[in-house]
Structures are given as structure tokens and as C-alpha cells.
Design a protein around this motif. Sequence first.
Motif, PDB file in Angstrom:
ATOM      1  N   MET A  54      -0.226  11.229   9.951  1.00  0.00           N
ATOM      2  CA  MET A  54       0.136  10.266  10.995  1.00  0.00           C
ATOM      3  C   MET A  54       0.611   8.939  10.396  1.00  0.00           C
ATOM      4  SD  MET A  54      -0.124  11.754  13.904  1.00  0.00           S
ATOM      5  CE  MET A  54       0.481  13.205  13.057  1.00  0.00           C
ATOM      6  N   GLU A  55       0.235   8.690   9.146  1.00  0.00           N
ATOM      7  CA  GLU A  55       0.679   7.460   8.496  1.00  0.00           C
ATOM      8  C   GLU A  55       2.153   7.550   8.100  1.00  0.00           C
ATOM      9  OE1 GLU A  55      -1.948   7.110   5.245  1.00  0.00           O
ATOM     10  OE2 GLU A  55      -3.710   6.659   6.466  1.00  0.00           O
ATOM     11  N   PHE A  56       2.605   8.734   7.745  1.00  0.00           N
ATOM     12  CA  PHE A  56       3.995   8.899   7.317  1.00  0.00           C
ATOM     13  C   PHE A  56       4.993   8.575   8.431  1.00  0.00           C
ATOM     14  CE2 PHE A  56       7.758  11.654   6.719  1.00  0.00           C
ATOM     15  CZ  PHE A  56       8.282  11.015   5.605  1.00  0.00           C
ATOM     16  N   PRO A  57       4.813   9.079   9.683  1.00  0.00           N
ATOM     17  CA  PRO A  57       5.748   8.684  10.752  1.00  0.00           C
ATOM     18  C   PRO A  57       5.781   7.183  10.987  1.00  0.00           C
ATOM     19  CG  PRO A  57       4.460  10.587  11.420  1.00  0.00           C
ATOM     20  CD  PRO A  57       3.872  10.105  10.141  1.00  0.00           C
ATOM     21  N   MET A  58       4.651   6.494  10.816  1.00  0.00           N
ATOM     22  CA  MET A  58       4.632   5.052  10.994  1.00  0.00           C
ATOM     23  C   MET A  58       5.391   4.355   9.865  1.00  0.00           C
ATOM     24  SD  MET A  58       3.203   4.855  13.805  1.00  0.00           S
ATOM     25  CE  MET A  58       3.338   3.079  13.835  1.00  0.00           C
ATOM     26  N   LEU A  59       5.297   4.906   8.663  1.00  0.00           N
ATOM     27  CA  LEU A  59       6.062   4.368   7.539  1.00  0.00           C
ATOM     28  C   LEU A  59       7.558   4.532   7.788  1.00  0.00           C
ATOM     29  CD1 LEU A  59       6.193   3.225   4.647  1.00  0.00           C
ATOM     30  CD2 LEU A  59       6.001   5.580   3.807  1.00  0.00           C
ATOM     31  N   VAL A  60       7.952   5.692   8.297  1.00  0.00           N
ATOM     32  CA  VAL A  60       9.357   5.942   8.623  1.00  0.00           C
ATOM     33  C   VAL A  60       9.835   4.980   9.705  1.00  0.00           C
ATOM     34  CG1 VAL A  60      10.949   7.617   9.644  1.00  0.00           C
ATOM     35  CG2 VAL A  60       9.304   8.364   7.934  1.00  0.00           C
ATOM     36  N   LEU A  61       9.021   4.792  10.727  1.00  0.00           N
ATOM     37  CA  LEU A  61       9.390   3.882  11.816  1.00  0.00           C
ATOM     38  C   LEU A  61       9.584   2.460  11.298  1.00  0.00           C
ATOM     39  CD1 LEU A  61       9.797   3.410  14.861  1.00  0.00           C
ATOM     40  CD2 LEU A  61       7.325   3.020  15.040  1.00  0.00           C
ATOM     41  N   ILE A 124       9.963  13.422  15.925  1.00  0.00           N
ATOM     42  CA  ILE A 124       9.722  14.861  15.784  1.00  0.00           C
ATOM     43  C   ILE A 124       9.750  15.290  14.318  1.00  0.00           C
ATOM     44  CG2 ILE A 124      10.695  17.147  16.286  1.00  0.00           C
ATOM     45  CD1 ILE A 124      11.675  15.959  18.969  1.00  0.00           C
ATOM     46  N   PHE A 125      10.781  14.882  13.592  1.00  0.00           N
ATOM     47  CA  PHE A 125      10.922  15.338  12.211  1.00  0.00           C
ATOM     48  C   PHE A 125       9.917  14.673  11.275  1.00  0.00           C
ATOM     49  CE2 PHE A 125      15.104  16.630  13.828  1.00  0.00           C
ATOM     50  CZ  PHE A 125      15.157  17.922  13.336  1.00  0.00           C
ATOM     51  N   SER A 126       9.571  13.399  11.539  1.00  0.00           N
ATOM     52  CA  SER A 126       8.568  12.756  10.685  1.00  0.00           C
ATOM     53  C   SER A 126       7.183  13.354  10.943  1.00  0.00           C
ATOM     54  CB  SER A 126       8.553  11.243  10.926  1.00  0.00           C
ATOM     55  OG  SER A 126       8.243  10.937  12.270  1.00  0.00           O
ATOM     56  N   LEU A 127       6.904  13.721  12.203  1.00  0.00           N
ATOM     57  CA  LEU A 127       5.636  14.392  12.503  1.00  0.00           C
ATOM     58  C   LEU A 127       5.562  15.750  11.821  1.00  0.00           C
ATOM     59  CD1 LEU A 127       5.063  13.629  16.306  1.00  0.00           C
ATOM     60  CD2 LEU A 127       3.676  12.829  14.388  1.00  0.00           C
ATOM     61  N   LEU A 128       6.666  16.493  11.872  1.00  0.00           N
ATOM     62  CA  LEU A 128       6.695  17.794  11.211  1.00  0.00           C
ATOM     63  C   LEU A 128       6.471  17.651   9.714  1.00  0.00           C
ATOM     64  CD1 LEU A 128       9.683  19.581  13.032  1.00  0.00           C
ATOM     65  CD2 LEU A 128       7.249  20.142  13.173  1.00  0.00           C
ATOM     66  N   ALA A 129       7.147  16.667   9.105  1.00  0.00           N
ATOM     67  CA  ALA A 129       6.971  16.441   7.671  1.00  0.00           C
ATOM     68  C   ALA A 129       5.533  16.053   7.358  1.00  0.00           C
ATOM     69  CB  ALA A 129       7.937  15.348   7.195  1.00  0.00           C
ATOM     70  N   ARG A 145      -1.194   7.339  19.220  1.00  0.00           N
ATOM     71  CA  ARG A 145      -0.753   6.005  18.792  1.00  0.00           C
ATOM     72  C   ARG A 145       0.630   6.060  18.159  1.00  0.00           C
ATOM     73  NH1 ARG A 145      -6.198   5.516  17.202  1.00  0.00           N
ATOM     74  NH2 ARG A 145      -5.652   6.061  15.055  1.00  0.00           N
ATOM     75  N   THR A 146       0.890   7.114  17.407  1.00  0.00           N
ATOM     76  CA  THR A 146       2.198   7.262  16.765  1.00  0.00           C
ATOM     77  C   THR A 146       3.307   7.446  17.789  1.00  0.00           C
ATOM     78  OG1 THR A 146       1.182   8.255  14.794  1.00  0.00           O
ATOM     79  CG2 THR A 146       3.538   8.639  15.128  1.00  0.00           C
ATOM     80  N   VAL A 147       3.084   8.341  18.736  1.00  0.00           N
ATOM     81  CA  VAL A 147       4.082   8.587  19.788  1.00  0.00           C
ATOM     82  C   VAL A 147       4.326   7.317  20.594  1.00  0.00           C
ATOM     83  CG1 VAL A 147       4.578   9.886  21.895  1.00  0.00           C
ATOM     84  CG2 VAL A 147       3.525  11.038  19.941  1.00  0.00           C
ATOM     85  N   PHE A 148       3.255   6.611  20.929  1.00  0.00           N
ATOM     86  CA  PHE A 148       3.380   5.382  21.715  1.00  0.00           C
ATOM     87  C   PHE A 148       4.142   4.315  20.939  1.00  0.00           C
ATOM     88  CE2 PHE A 148       1.767   1.368  23.523  1.00  0.00           C
ATOM     89  CZ  PHE A 148       2.071   1.587  24.857  1.00  0.00           C
ATOM     90  N   SER A 149       3.913   4.233  19.635  1.00  0.00           N
ATOM     91  CA  SER A 149       4.605   3.240  18.804  1.00  0.00           C
ATOM     92  C   SER A 149       6.112   3.478  18.805  1.00  0.00           C
ATOM     93  CB  SER A 149       4.064   3.291  17.370  1.00  0.00           C
ATOM     94  OG  SER A 149       2.708   2.933  17.323  1.00  0.00           O
ATOM     95  N   TYR A 150       6.519   4.731  18.733  1.00  0.00           N
ATOM     96  CA  TYR A 150       7.946   5.050  18.772  1.00  0.00           C
ATOM     97  C   TYR A 150       8.548   4.704  20.127  1.00  0.00           C
ATOM     98  CZ  TYR A 150       8.496   7.401  14.254  1.00  0.00           C
ATOM     99  OH  TYR A 150       8.614   7.659  12.905  1.00  0.00           O
ATOM    100  N   ILE A 151       7.795   4.959  21.190  1.00  0.00           N
ATOM    101  CA  ILE A 151       8.322   4.701  22.537  1.00  0.00           C
ATOM    102  C   ILE A 151       8.497   3.206  22.777  1.00  0.00           C
ATOM    103  CG2 ILE A 151       7.812   4.868  25.001  1.00  0.00           C
ATOM    104  CD1 ILE A 151       6.450   7.545  24.422  1.00  0.00           C
ATOM    105  N   VAL A 152       7.491   2.394  22.422  1.00  0.00           N
ATOM    106  CA  VAL A 152       7.582   0.955  22.678  1.00  0.00           C
ATOM    107  C   VAL A 152       8.610   0.279  21.778  1.00  0.00           C
ATOM    108  CG1 VAL A 152       5.203   0.807  23.500  1.00  0.00           C
ATOM    109  CG2 VAL A 152       5.689   0.378  21.081  1.00  0.00           C
ATOM    110  N   SER A 153       8.998   0.942  20.683  1.00  0.00           N
ATOM    111  CA  SER A 153      10.033   0.380  19.808  1.00  0.00           C
ATOM    112  C   SER A 153      11.398   0.372  20.482  1.00  0.00           C
ATOM    113  CB  SER A 153      10.111   1.179  18.502  1.00  0.00           C
ATOM    114  OG  SER A 153       8.918   1.043  17.759  1.00  0.00           O
ATOM    115  N   LEU A 154      11.515   1.099  21.595  1.00  0.00           N
ATOM    116  CA  LEU A 154      12.783   1.135  22.322  1.00  0.00           C
ATOM    117  C   LEU A 154      13.132  -0.230  22.913  1.00  0.00           C
ATOM    118  CD1 LEU A 154      15.140   2.778  23.585  1.00  0.00           C
ATOM    119  CD2 LEU A 154      13.624   3.254  25.521  1.00  0.00           C
ATOM    120  N   LEU A 155      12.136  -0.959  23.422  1.00  0.00           N
ATOM    121  CA  LEU A 155      12.405  -2.219  24.111  1.00  0.00           C
ATOM    122  C   LEU A 155      13.070  -3.268  23.219  1.00  0.00           C
ATOM    123  CD1 LEU A 155      12.277  -3.979  26.610  1.00  0.00           C
ATOM    124  CD2 LEU A 155       9.904  -4.530  26.050  1.00  0.00           C
TER     125      LEU A 155
END
Length: 250
Positions: A54-61, A124-129, A145-155
Motif C-alpha cells: 500500500m506504500e508503493f501506490p502512495m509513492l507513485v501518486l 489499478i496498476f500500482s496496486l497490482l504491482a 486510504r490509498t483509493v481515497f487518496s487517489y480520488i481526492v487528488s482529482l480536485l
Amino acid sequence: MAVFQAALVNEIEKLYKKKKALVAAILSLVVIVFGQLVIVGVRSGFGLRGTGSMEFPMLVLSVVVNSILPLFTALVTIDSFSGEFSQNSMRLTLTRPVSRFKVFTAKITAIVVFILATLLLLLIFSLLAGFIFNANSATLGSLARTVFSYIVSLLPMIVLALGIALLTNLFKSGISVFFVSILLFIGLKVLGVFFSQYASLFMTTQLDWYNLFLINSFPLGKILRQFLIMLGSGIMLFTAGFYLFDKKEL
């Protein structure tokens, strides 16, 4: 409503047929693959733990929202406005039985769809990785928390796109808009470092808004303040951008 839907579908089809959206997706995947390879190399070569699933998708974001995504958001926004004006294809768009407000709104909405699609692909791809290389560290709470972080980054990305849309209606040349956007982006980053007390007002600082949701104490006041700042900025940028777009002569 049907007229707006037709205009929106038309704008999305334009983005789909252009190579910028595909290149953005490919570069995002390259970042994920390269990042995971580096982490695996560090882990195996130096005996370090690296990052969890779960840390890797946050690093990618963190990397993407401050580099690749703003860059391609700028390119797509410039192409949607300055590009069509320079190619005289905007004339054809505006001769259709649709108001300029609906055309402008459809273009902005299509850009938002592009940003959202890119964020979802990254998620999706960062979660898979992350799951493939370190599945044991995943928990349901960290996934949420990871999914929510990606969604709120849209604003904040929408606010950035609206700012660039305003510039496209201020300058005739798309190249000028691109370089001005880069200079403003770098300038705001620097100002955010030297004037940290005012950093929350800067568009570039708002790109890291998702970090506030990851704090254990959950600073509701700061989150709400940032949201209202972005909402107000977005409304003003949209209004100013549409005003210039409506007054622009073909």
C-alpha cells in the motif's frame, strides 16, 4: 442537456483519438514499473525492506501528481483550446447549435475525465504491482486510504486545469501557454518553500492535499480550509476562463 452530452462525447472522442492521452498512460506505467524495479533492487541488493504493497501506490501518486500528471494536463488543456484555435477547428465547433458556455464546460469536463482516467489507471496498476511484490503488508484500511487518496487528488488537478484553461484564452500561442505554465508551476513551488505560511494558497501545494487525509489526528479544519480555497479558486478560474472564451473572436 442532450446538446451538452453530445458536445461532451465529441470532446472525449477528440481526446481519445489524440496520442497525448495514450502517451500519458504509457509514461505512468513506466513510472510504476521503474519504481518497483528500483525498490526490488534496493531490497535485494542492500537488504532493506523497501515499501509495502500500500506504500508503493502512495509513492507513485506523490511522484505523478507533482510531475507527469500536471505536464499532460497542461498539454491536453492547451490542445483543447489553443490547438483548436490555431487549427481553425474551433470555428467548426462553435458553428454547431450549442452555446459557448456548453462548449467550454464540455471541454473542461472532458479534461476532468482524462485526469480521472489517468488516476484510476495509476491506482489499478500500482496496486497490482504492490500486491505482486509485497502482498503480505496489505490491509483493508490501508487499501481504503490509498483509493481515497487517489480520488481526492482529482480536485487540485481540476483547479490546475482551470488555471491553464484561463491561460489558453489569454495567449494565442499554445507554446507560450506551455512555457508560461511551466514557469508559473516552478515559481509557485519555489514560493511555497520560502513562504511556507502562505503555501496553502498556492496551486502547486494543493496537489499534495491528499496527505492531510493520511494524518492520524485528521486535521478537519485544515482539510476544510484547503477545500474551500480550491473551490473558490476553481469558481473564479472557471468564470474568468469562460468570460475570455466567450469574448474571443475567431
